[in-house]
Every structure is written in C-alpha cells, then in structure tokens.
Design a protein around this motif. Structure first.
Motif, PDB file in Angstrom:
ATOM      1  N   TRP A 134      -0.534   3.632   2.144  1.00  0.00           N
ATOM      2  CA  TRP A 134      -0.598   2.491   1.226  1.00  0.00           C
ATOM      3  C   TRP A 134       0.504   1.484   1.504  1.00  0.00           C
ATOM      4  O   TRP A 134       0.361   0.301   1.177  1.00  0.00           O
ATOM      5  N   THR A 135       1.599   1.912   2.128  1.00  0.00           N
ATOM      6  CA  THR A 135       2.591   0.952   2.617  1.00  0.00           C
ATOM      7  C   THR A 135       1.953   0.091   3.703  1.00  0.00           C
ATOM      8  O   THR A 135       2.136  -1.133   3.738  1.00  0.00           O
ATOM      9  N   GLN A 136       1.187   0.744   4.596  1.00  0.00           N
ATOM     10  CA  GLN A 136       0.463   0.008   5.641  1.00  0.00           C
ATOM     11  C   GLN A 136      -0.599  -0.910   5.020  1.00  0.00           C
ATOM     12  O   GLN A 136      -0.806  -2.037   5.487  1.00  0.00           O
ATOM     13  N   PHE A 137      -1.260  -0.435   3.983  1.00  0.00           N
ATOM     14  CA  PHE A 137      -2.261  -1.236   3.261  1.00  0.00           C
ATOM     15  C   PHE A 137      -1.628  -2.522   2.733  1.00  0.00           C
ATOM     16  O   PHE A 137      -2.188  -3.623   2.887  1.00  0.00           O
ATOM     17  N   ILE A 138      -0.459  -2.409   2.120  1.00  0.00           N
ATOM     18  CA  ILE A 138       0.224  -3.581   1.567  1.00  0.00           C
ATOM     19  C   ILE A 138       0.676  -4.510   2.687  1.00  0.00           C
ATOM     20  O   ILE A 138       0.589  -5.742   2.564  1.00  0.00           O
ATOM     21  N   PHE A 139       1.131  -3.923   3.810  1.00  0.00           N
ATOM     22  CA  PHE A 139       1.509  -4.770   4.944  1.00  0.00           C
ATOM     23  C   PHE A 139       0.318  -5.604   5.414  1.00  0.00           C
ATOM     24  O   PHE A 139       0.463  -6.800   5.727  1.00  0.00           O
ATOM     25  N   LEU A 140      -0.857  -4.993   5.474  1.00  0.00           N
ATOM     26  CA  LEU A 140      -2.052  -5.739   5.889  1.00  0.00           C
ATOM     27  C   LEU A 140      -2.350  -6.886   4.924  1.00  0.00           C
ATOM     28  O   LEU A 140      -2.810  -7.959   5.340  1.00  0.00           O
ATOM     29  N   LYS A 141      -2.096  -6.674   3.644  1.00  0.00           N
ATOM     30  CA  LYS A 141      -2.281  -7.751   2.678  1.00  0.00           C
ATOM     31  C   LYS A 141      -1.320  -8.903   2.984  1.00  0.00           C
ATOM     32  O   LYS A 141      -1.693 -10.089   2.921  1.00  0.00           O
ATOM     33  N   LEU A 142      -0.083  -8.569   3.311  1.00  0.00           N
ATOM     34  CA  LEU A 142       0.901  -9.580   3.696  1.00  0.00           C
ATOM     35  C   LEU A 142       0.440 -10.315   4.963  1.00  0.00           C
ATOM     36  O   LEU A 142       0.513 -11.544   5.052  1.00  0.00           O
ATOM     37  N   TYR A 143      -0.056  -9.544   5.930  1.00  0.00           N
ATOM     38  CA  TYR A 143      -0.509 -10.099   7.212  1.00  0.00           C
ATOM     39  C   TYR A 143      -1.695 -11.043   7.011  1.00  0.00           C
ATOM     40  O   TYR A 143      -1.737 -12.147   7.560  1.00  0.00           O
ATOM     41  N   GLU A 144      -2.627 -10.628   6.170  1.00  0.00           N
ATOM     42  CA  GLU A 144      -3.825 -11.437   5.920  1.00  0.00           C
ATOM     43  C   GLU A 144      -3.478 -12.750   5.222  1.00  0.00           C
ATOM     44  O   GLU A 144      -4.176 -13.754   5.391  1.00  0.00           O
ATOM     45  N   ARG A 145      -2.408 -12.761   4.462  1.00  0.00           N
ATOM     46  CA  ARG A 145      -2.016 -13.972   3.733  1.00  0.00           C
ATOM     47  C   ARG A 145      -1.035 -14.831   4.532  1.00  0.00           C
ATOM     48  O   ARG A 145      -0.473 -15.797   4.009  1.00  0.00           O
TER      49      ARG A 145
END
Length: 796
Positions: A134-145
């Motif tokens: 879920w840390t990786q999940f949140i990073f992907l959210k940062l990356y997508e934005r």
C-alpha cells in the motif's frame, strides 16, 4: 511486605490479553479517541528508559479516556525499513529481515512487560509486503498526479554508506547514521513535488493544536517569500539568467551577481583566464555538504570573468560564484546589494567590489532597515512598499521580470541506492519512457540478493539481479528503493484498518477514526516526518481517499530522558539504562510512575536512581493501605472523616484536570499528598482507597488492578468508569488573602470564602503589620473583594 510486582505484572498482562481489554471497536456508540505514539525503528540495541518515557504519556491518556467512556484506538508498530539493518547485513551477511524480525520481537516483549495498553491486533511493520504493497499504491497515486518525477539534482552522497541521504539525514556534514563524510554530487533521483502543496501546508498550520514552536519551525522551513523574478542578461550575449528577490526596490543598488558553482551557465560564461580557478572552486565545493555550505561564516568565491547587465541601470557588473549560493535554492543565482545586505557587504569588502547606497538611514553601511529610496531614479523619495510596487510594475511593463511568490521548501528527494527499502513500482521503457506497475501486480516484492552493498558508482544492489530487473518485453524495473520516511508517512492510516487486503484502509474506518486526536513524539521530526505526513495526507485527500486534510489534530513533544550524568543516553558514554533491567529491579509500575513524575512532559530530565527508589516507596505505601506487610487485608468500609472526604474529591478533580492537561508530575504529587493524609489520619476506608486506586491506574496499572480486585471492585479496574468528584466538596471553606494598607502588603488573613467586609476588616486589625500602621484608627476607605483582596485606605 510490598506486593510481588513480578507476579502481579504477569497475572494482569495475561488477564488483559485474554479479555482483549484494549481492543478498539470499529463500530461503537461511544465517542472515539485515537492516541498515537511515533512508532520506533526496531534496532538491535533494544529499548531503554527514555523509550518508556516516550510511550507512557499516550498510554496514560488512553487508559484515562477508556475510563471516561471513549472507544480508544491506541496501536503500536515498527518503522522497520532503514539503513542500520542493511549495514549489519553488509557486515555479517545476515538478511535485514532476520535482524529486523528479531529486534521487533525484543521490542514487543519489552513493551508488553511494561503494561502498555496497545491494541496488539493492529500491530504493523513497514517492511512486510502486506504493508508496503500500500506504500507502493500511494506512490503510484503520487506518480499519476505528476507529483513523483525523476531529475538530476545535487545530492548528499555518502561514499562510506554508498547511498544518497536526505538533508535531515546529514548533521554537520556527516551522515546521521555512522557519522561518515557526505559530499555533493549530481545524480538522477526520484523527487516528490511537495512544493506544490507549500501554501496549503503553511495555511493549514492555523487549524491544528500543535506546539507553537513546532508550527513556527515548519513555517520557517516552508519559507514563503513575496517578491519578483528578474532577468539579467550576460554582457557578451551568451545568454541570460534569472534571480528572485524580495527587495526589487533595491535593484539600483546591485553591484555584482553571485551564482552557485553548479549553475548550468557557469562553465559557458567563464573566461579563459579564470577557467582554472573556477574549476578548482567547483571541485572544492563538491566536497562540502549542503549543511556545511549553509553554516559556513567565511565568505569564499571566484570571479568568472563574465559580466551581467543590470536591467534597470544598464550598468555592467561582475558575475562571481560562491558556495553559499545553492543551485536548487531559488534560481541558483542572486543579485548582490552590499549597501543593504550584511552578507553581500562582507563579500564585497573581502573582494573589493563596489558598494552603493540606495536607502536613507543608518550612520554606516550596510543599512538593512527600511528607509526612503535614494540614488534610484524614478523610485527616489518612495517608501519600501511604494517602491516595490512601482518597480514590479516597471519590470512587468518592460518584460524584465514578474511578480512572484517563492518558498524555501524544496521537493522531497525520494530515492535511496540501497537494498532494505520499498521497491519503486515503476518500469523504465525504451525511449526514456516510464510506466507504473499495474495495481494488480502489487506488491513489487523485494527480491533476495547475494550482495547487499551498492556499487561504488552508486548503482543500487537491486540492479545486480538481472532476472528481477527485466520486465516484459524490454522493460527494466526501477532499482532504487524508497527512503525510510515512505512507510512512516501514512502508517497512522493503516492502523485504522490493518487487515484490509483490498485497500490501504476502508472509507468507513478513515471517516470514523481520523484524524489522530493525540500524537506524541520528538521535536526532531518537525521538518521531516511531521511535514511529509501532512503532505501525503493532503495528496490522499485530493485523491478522494481520505476526508480529512490534516492527520494529527493535537501534537505533543516529550522531553528527553538523559543519563544519570545529565548527558544524552548512548552506548559510548556508558550511561544507558535498559528498560528491562530497571523493570526487573523496581517493577513496571514504578518505572511508569517515575518517568511521569520526573518533570513536565516537554522538558528534558536526568534519570535518578534515588528518584525511582522514592516512587517505588510511594507505591508500596499505597498497597499497604489495602494489604499490610503480613499480607492481611486491612482496608475498611468505615465512613470518611469530612476533611478526608473533601481531600479525596479535590484529588480526583486535580488528577482529572492534570491528566487532561498532560501535567502528569503534578497529578502524582496530588496523589502523594492524599496518601500522606490517609496515613496521618490512619484512614484505610475503601471509600478513599477505591477512587485513589482508579486515578492511579493510568500510571501504575498492574498494582491498581491487584488492589481493585482485593477491594472487590467490579471487573477490570482499567475499564471501570472514572470516579466523579463533587464540586461542592472541592470548594474551600476558608481562604488566605493578602491585606494591603494604601496598596502596600502588610500581612495575610485566613477567613471564610464568603466572609463579610466587616469580618475581613476585623480580622485584618488583628494582624501586627496592619495594626501598627492603623494605630488604632479605622480605615477611611475599604476595597474588598471576597476571597481575593482587602485594601485599607488611610489618609495622611
């Protein structure tokens, strides 16, 4: 004979665990309360008494809130990724997961042995795949934005550790871990665009209950400045560069320019005669950390041989380089106004550069105050505010510059060239393109490696695992790992729903539990973890994943427990007091109570062997009011004498208010006073002892449970309703007030709270200091406020 603390600790810890006494409920009609400690890094050195002082305050509050009818969430976990375990792996070959797991087991055992009321069903560890998925999940959210990107930046490179360090991991030019030298080198790194949130991070500090010094430190770190971005041309038409200034009104006073040695224009504009000197200076600067460059007081620099044109005056001015200018700070170049800036004046004086006055005021230069503009053409005679406004308008009209707001805050360097961290869920594709790993492929597991050491060039250990690096048809996984601060930037959200395998947390849990009501930890995290957590929370809010803008409603800092020598505890000083050692000699309750009694929560205090002995005696005295030295039950059911009844209610009120205000030392003092009075009056009534045991329970829970059980208390003392106090019994019958004669203090009187003016004056006349001044006369005027003040006025 005192109670056998070893036996009762084991007994009640088992009862609490069997009853799941401290388990938070997801759905409850009770009001919620979320109390959180900053979770520890699980090191092999174990926990000492300073850690106990860190975790006891939130436990006191949690136990108190449960007794007050709250549904309390009080969890514990481990910030488990980090450099020490990796360094140990390099030295020994033992996998970091093994040493981390062993350290966690040691920490858990110690914490449980001290009776902390954690909900152990919610225990987390940031290095477990079910967490870092879920840390990786949140990073992907940062990356997508667009908030995660790669950039070549000057970084703090530690050759000994073979990794990049964040600014807060460098202390006095050396690595926080190990004290190794750190140098600045350019390297491609992952960055998080925290700067996009600078204004919100600044403004929302007004909406949290944090220590003012902490909020001010974050404000200074964010560093909002309003001014202008101004374009300067290089004299020989070899380009232009920009500077940001908060004082565009002083542009007529600019006499030279200074660039960071790493500025991309430096090598292009340097003249041939100055080439060798510039190159040598750049090389010397690269051996300094950013912290050293900021801290240095001696001004050094080299002339590039190039000149710039002042866009306002048209004058030709020299361009220098100096290490106090940083390339990733502002624009990497500054305009120097030595007449009105002490740093610029010092530089100009050292290198014999011109100085101009453009502000009236002060006997000598540099004058840094606010004065009327002079020697400034169309700005002459204007005030600072007027001149700034007029100059910015002029710059914009002539297309020489623009109005701008800047922040000292810089984007968060988020790469580490090491093994023991979260892998990035990123794949590098042909043509320099990238893609995020599909969500259904998370977690990107940390693979096994034969060698934990990065290469001398800084390539991460994961790059050596070719089978792992290859992804699909020509793709290559990102081989850097995330910093330790990644997992700690959102862990407070995982606690609310730790077993969820479909999402980092459910919307229902977030809406119910967040924000954290009380967060306790050290002030050293002010511009690191505490800022990063706020940033991630705001990103998640913008993603629609959370309903709150801020993670921590109230923040408190605990002071440090120093060694008996008054110095910070460390192995090298030999002054560490291991928690388990002192727990075995004095008992968990004595340790908990003593660390609460040592002084105000936020102050540093030295460990005192005699001090804990005194607290242990106090607890033994409490137990002997219920059970004597022969083990016989000696508490009675007799009615309370009126004065003891009043003192019991006053003590309940005092302890209640002090726990609410986190003044734990004064709460314990109040209980000591009550115990002394019970002994003086030989009172052992359960009517006094039951509430005493209840209000002592947050501090000394094991002994409180044992005595509660012996007195026939219903259920667990830890869950029994908090005792109520009668405010009428807390009111004093008499009060001591000062007596003044013509405004000068002459003595005190003790009278009834509601005593009449006549009674007060009569009592005052009996005071020798008052009667001597009155000399048998009545006062000409009396100023009297019942219970507060008596001032007798006599005419000369």
């Amino acid at each position: 004979m005192s109670l056998n603390f070893t036996e009762i600790e084991k007994k009640w810890q088992k009862k609490w665990a069997d009853a799941k006494a401290f388990q938070a409920e997801m759905s409850s009609s009770k009001p919620k309360y979320y109390a959180l400690d900053m979770f520890p890094y699980p090191s092999g050195s174990g926990l000492h008494v300073g850690h106990m002082a860190s975790y006891t305050p939130a436990d006191i509050i949690s136990r108190y809130k449960r007794a007050k009818g709250f549904n309390v969430l009080h969890p514990m976990g481990y910030d488990a990724f980090g450099l020490p375990a990796e360094q140990y792996a390099i030295q020994t070959g033992i996998h970091p997961a093994i040493t981390t797991r062993k350290a966690i087991e040691s920490f858990r055992h110690t914490l449980q042995s001290f009776g902390f009321s954690f909900d152990w069903d919610r225990e987390i560890s940031t290095c477990e795949p079910e967490y870092y998925k879920w840390t990786q999940f949140i990073f992907l959210k940062l990356y997508e934005r667009g908030l995660a990107y790669q950039k070549e930046v000057p970084v703090n490179w530690c050759p000994a550790l073979k990794t990049v360090l964040a600014n807060d991991e460098v202390i006095d030019g050396k690595s926080e871990r190990g004290g190794h030298p750190v140098i600045r080198v350019p390297m491609k790194q992952w960055m998080l665009k925290i700067t996009d949130y600078a204004e919100r991070l600044l403004n929302d500090l007004d909406h949290v209950d944090w220590p003012e010094r902490t909020k001010e430190a974050q404000r200074n770190w964010i560093g909002k400045s309003e001014g202008a971005r101004v374009t300067f041309k290089v004299a020989d038409d070899s380009g232009s560069f920009e500077v940001f200034t908060t004082r565009p009104d002083t542009l007529f006073g600019v006499t030279f320019m200074v660039m960071a040695p790493e500025h991309p224009l430096v090598k292009k504009i340097t003249s041939q005669p100055q080439h060798a000197a510039v190159e040598d200076y750049i090389a010397a600067t690269s051996r300094k950390s950013e912290v050293e460059r900021k801290a240095t007081t001696e001004k050094t620099g080299v002339f590039t041989g190039a000149h710039a044109i002042n866009p306002i005056s048209g004058e030709k001015i020299e361009i220098w380089i100096a290490d106090y200018v940083l390339t990733d700070y502002g624009t990497g170049a500054i305009m120097a106004v030595p007449g009105h800036d002490a740093r610029d004046f010092e530089f100009a004086t050292k290198f014999n550069l011109p100085v101009k006055r453009v502000l009236e005021g002060g006997d000598a230069l540099p004058f840094e105050g606010e004065g009327t503009l002079i020697n400034s053409d169309f700005l002459n005679g204007l005030s600072k505010t007027e001149a700034i406004s007029k100059m910015v308008a002029h710059l914009e009209n002539k297309k020489m510059g623009t109005r701008e707001v800047q922040y000292k805050l810089r984007d968060w360097l988020f790469s580490r060239q090491r093994y023991w961290g979260e892998p990035f869920p990123i794949v590098n594709l042909a043509g320099g393109k990238q893609m995020g790993v599909p969500y259904n492929e998370l977690p990107v597991l940390l693979p096994e490696v034969a060698d934990y050491e990065p290469s001398d060039s800084g390539e991460a250990p994961l790059a050596k695992i070719h089978d792992w690096v290859r992804y699909g048809d020509g793709g290559r996984r990102e081989t850097d790992t995330m910093p330790g601060a990644a997992g700690s930037s959102w862990y407070f959200l995982r606690y609310i729903d730790p077993k969820n395998d479909q999402a980092p947390f459910s919307p229902e849990a977030e809406k119910y539990w967040m924000p954290v009501d009380l967060y306790i930890g050290g002030p050293e995290h002010t511009v690191g973890h505490l800022l990063y957590s706020r940033f991630w929370m705001k990103v998640l809010f913008d993603c629609g994943l959370v309903t709150h803008n801020e993670p921590f409603k109230k923040l408190a800092h605990q002071g440090m427990v120093l060694g008996p020598d008054g110095e910070k505890m460390s192995k090298s000083r030999g002054n560490v007091i291991p928690a388990l050692d002192i727990g075995q000699t004095h008992g968990a309750d004595a340790v908990r109570t003593f660390v609460s009694f040592m002084g105000p929560l936020d102050k540093d205090k030295a460990w005192s062997p005699t001090g804990i002995d005194g607290v242990k005696r106090f607890l033994d005295r409490v137990s002997r009011l219920v059970v004597n030295d022969d083990g016989q039950y000696v508490a009675t059911k007799e009615a309370l004498p009126k004065e003891i009844e009043k003192l019991v209610h006053k003590t309940i009120k005092k302890v209640t208010e002090d726990i609410e205000g986190m003044s734990f030392n004064t709460a314990i003092s109040a209980m000591m006073i009550l115990v002394n009075e019970l002994y003086k009056t030989e009172c052992r009534s359960e009517l006094a002892l039951k509430p005493l045991v209840q209000i002592l329970a947050p501090f000394a829970p094991h002994m409180a449970e044992e005595l509660w059980e012996k007195m026939g208390g219903q259920g667990l003392c830890s869950l029994a309703p908090w005792p109520m106090y009668d405010s009428t019994l807390c009111a004093d019958d008499t009060v001591t007030i000062g007596v003044q004669v013509n405004g000068k203090m002459r003595g005190t009187i003790e009278i009834g709270v509601a005593a009449s003016e006549q009674e007060a004056v009569s009592a005052a006349k009996a005071v020798p200091g008052v009667s001597a001044v009155l000399a048998g006369k009545d006062p000409d005027k009396v100023i009297y406020k019942a219970g507060k003040i008596l001032n007798l006025i006599i005419k000369a």
